[in-house]
Design an enzyme around this catalytic site. Sequence first.
Site, mmCIF file in Angstrom:
data_model
loop_
_atom_site.group_PDB
_atom_site.id
_atom_site.type_symbol
_atom_site.label_atom_id
_atom_site.label_comp_id
_atom_site.label_asym_id
_atom_site.label_seq_id
_atom_site.Cartn_x
_atom_site.Cartn_y
_atom_site.Cartn_z
ATOM 1 N N ASP A 88 38.486 46.315 40.782
ATOM 2 C CA ASP A 88 38.013 45.925 42.106
ATOM 3 C C ASP A 88 38.872 46.521 43.215
ATOM 4 O O ASP A 88 38.379 46.746 44.323
ATOM 5 C CB ASP A 88 37.942 44.402 42.224
ATOM 6 C CG ASP A 88 36.615 43.849 41.716
ATOM 7 O OD1 ASP A 88 35.614 44.582 41.792
ATOM 8 O OD2 ASP A 88 36.576 42.705 41.244
ATOM 9 N N GLU A 118 34.325 43.094 47.509
ATOM 10 C CA GLU A 118 35.292 43.563 46.516
ATOM 11 C C GLU A 118 36.704 43.064 46.844
ATOM 12 O O GLU A 118 37.489 42.753 45.940
ATOM 13 C CB GLU A 118 35.281 45.090 46.428
ATOM 14 C CG GLU A 118 33.966 45.702 45.962
ATOM 15 C CD GLU A 118 33.587 45.337 44.542
ATOM 16 O OE1 GLU A 118 34.375 44.652 43.858
ATOM 17 O OE2 GLU A 118 32.491 45.721 44.099
ATOM 18 N N HIS A 121 36.823 39.569 45.637
ATOM 19 C CA HIS A 121 36.969 39.543 44.177
ATOM 20 C C HIS A 121 38.420 39.773 43.787
ATOM 21 O O HIS A 121 38.977 39.058 42.944
ATOM 22 C CB HIS A 121 36.106 40.626 43.525
ATOM 23 C CG HIS A 121 34.646 40.481 43.773
ATOM 24 N ND1 HIS A 121 33.725 41.428 43.382
ATOM 25 C CD2 HIS A 121 33.935 39.494 44.378
ATOM 26 C CE1 HIS A 121 32.519 41.029 43.729
ATOM 27 N NE2 HIS A 121 32.621 39.869 44.345
ATOM 28 N N TYR A 125 41.436 37.076 41.794
ATOM 29 C CA TYR A 125 42.277 37.212 40.602
ATOM 30 C C TYR A 125 43.702 36.743 40.896
ATOM 31 O O TYR A 125 44.334 36.096 40.058
ATOM 32 C CB TYR A 125 42.271 38.657 40.109
ATOM 33 C CG TYR A 125 40.885 39.215 39.906
ATOM 34 C CD1 TYR A 125 39.923 38.503 39.195
ATOM 35 C CD2 TYR A 125 40.514 40.441 40.445
ATOM 36 C CE1 TYR A 125 38.642 38.999 39.028
ATOM 37 C CE2 TYR A 125 39.239 40.948 40.278
ATOM 38 C CZ TYR A 125 38.304 40.224 39.576
ATOM 39 O OH TYR A 125 37.037 40.723 39.414
ATOM 40 N N GLU A 185 30.904 48.787 37.933
ATOM 41 C CA GLU A 185 30.431 47.458 38.337
ATOM 42 C C GLU A 185 29.429 46.858 37.354
ATOM 43 O O GLU A 185 29.307 45.629 37.273
ATOM 44 C CB GLU A 185 29.793 47.540 39.724
ATOM 45 C CG GLU A 185 30.735 48.050 40.803
ATOM 46 C CD GLU A 185 30.312 47.629 42.182
ATOM 47 O OE1 GLU A 185 30.486 46.441 42.491
ATOM 48 O OE2 GLU A 185 29.808 48.470 42.945
ATOM 49 N N GLU A 219 28.245 41.510 41.800
ATOM 50 C CA GLU A 219 28.197 42.839 41.184
ATOM 51 C C GLU A 219 26.762 43.248 40.851
ATOM 52 O O GLU A 219 26.423 44.432 40.904
ATOM 53 C CB GLU A 219 29.059 42.881 39.915
ATOM 54 C CG GLU A 219 30.537 42.552 40.103
ATOM 55 C CD GLU A 219 31.294 43.555 40.963
ATOM 56 O OE1 GLU A 219 30.672 44.529 41.448
ATOM 57 O OE2 GLU A 219 32.504 43.370 41.157
ATOM 58 N N HIS A 222 25.490 44.733 43.904
ATOM 59 C CA HIS A 222 26.137 46.023 44.159
ATOM 60 C C HIS A 222 25.490 47.122 43.319
ATOM 61 O O HIS A 222 25.251 48.236 43.806
ATOM 62 C CB HIS A 222 27.631 45.943 43.848
ATOM 63 C CG HIS A 222 28.374 44.966 44.695
ATOM 64 N ND1 HIS A 222 29.729 44.725 44.551
ATOM 65 C CD2 HIS A 222 27.970 44.159 45.705
ATOM 66 C CE1 HIS A 222 30.104 43.815 45.430
ATOM 67 N NE2 HIS A 222 29.063 43.457 46.136
#
Length: 345
Positions: A88, A118, A121, A125, A185, A219, A222
Amino acid sequence: MEQLQKRKIYDTTASNASTGILNGKSSNVLNWDDVRFSWAYPLYKNMLANFWTPFEINMSHDAKQFPTLTETEQEAFKKIIGLLAFLDSVQTDYSMRAAEYLTDSSLAALMSVLSFQEVVHNQSYSYVLSSLVPKATQDEIFEYWKHDDVLKERNEFIIDGYEKFVDNPTPKTFLESIVYDVILEGLNFYSGFAFFYNLARNQKMVSTSTMINYINRDEQLHVYLFTNIFKELLVEFPELNTEETKTFVKTTLMKAADLEKDWFRYIIGDKIPGINPEDMETYISFIANKRAVQLGMEKPYPEIKHNPMKWIRAYEDVNSGKSDFFEQKSRQYAKVSADNGFDEL
């Protein structure tokens, strides 16, 4: 082949609706009621409807549960998060570089939304890891991509494809870079997603898996955006709609699937209860077929006709309208008042 020209900031001599996706003319003023592609505005609305942030998801239960996972599950969890963070990060940069050459203001706007998502995303994490492991471990996980040979080979395959476009931006290299994007993706995430969904169906790390589902949902849109651009470019540049392009798509998808299977064997294999290695490898081929169809191309694995992991469909079906399959209250999460929900520990 002609070089791509970056989009002008504005052009008083051009109409608002573009004359071309690449090297076209457009005022660069965005009027959603005057755009070239009928699918652009509905996609924009869907992307906005998906808005979420990691802060909405309470990680306190996962924080209690993570130490109870097996050593194998913990190791796979950390390495897969490390992989996703790398992908990402790269995707944010690629999408912004690609957007510079889009001479259609509506597509450039969609790419801006994609880039923002993104970033969300990637931050998710960090949010997950900061809830589960010490800072030193988190830093180590974010360095995996530099030192893990299996991961490096997988990542370099994508980066090499992107860099061919960045170093020599032409309609051909742009078109080919989209194939690598769809792989990143739409294929490279999927064995990792399956790992988290398998945990969730065993009532493990449910909050993390819910966040993964949100990412999965983004995703999918996307991939829809990039595959639409790919097909429109084949119309706009008919000289690229060749057997060479078809062969490129097929061989690139097959190479990507092979690398994904290698990664799966390395990181999961037969070590995680509930994930059948043979089914997973067939599933990866199935997903590669799905992406080929979305690109308007022939399936690289015509013998694979069905998803062998039927249980995962409930986790990937992000528009079913069903109650939360993770058995949380709902997917509209109440805001957590303290970072990561640690006021509830």
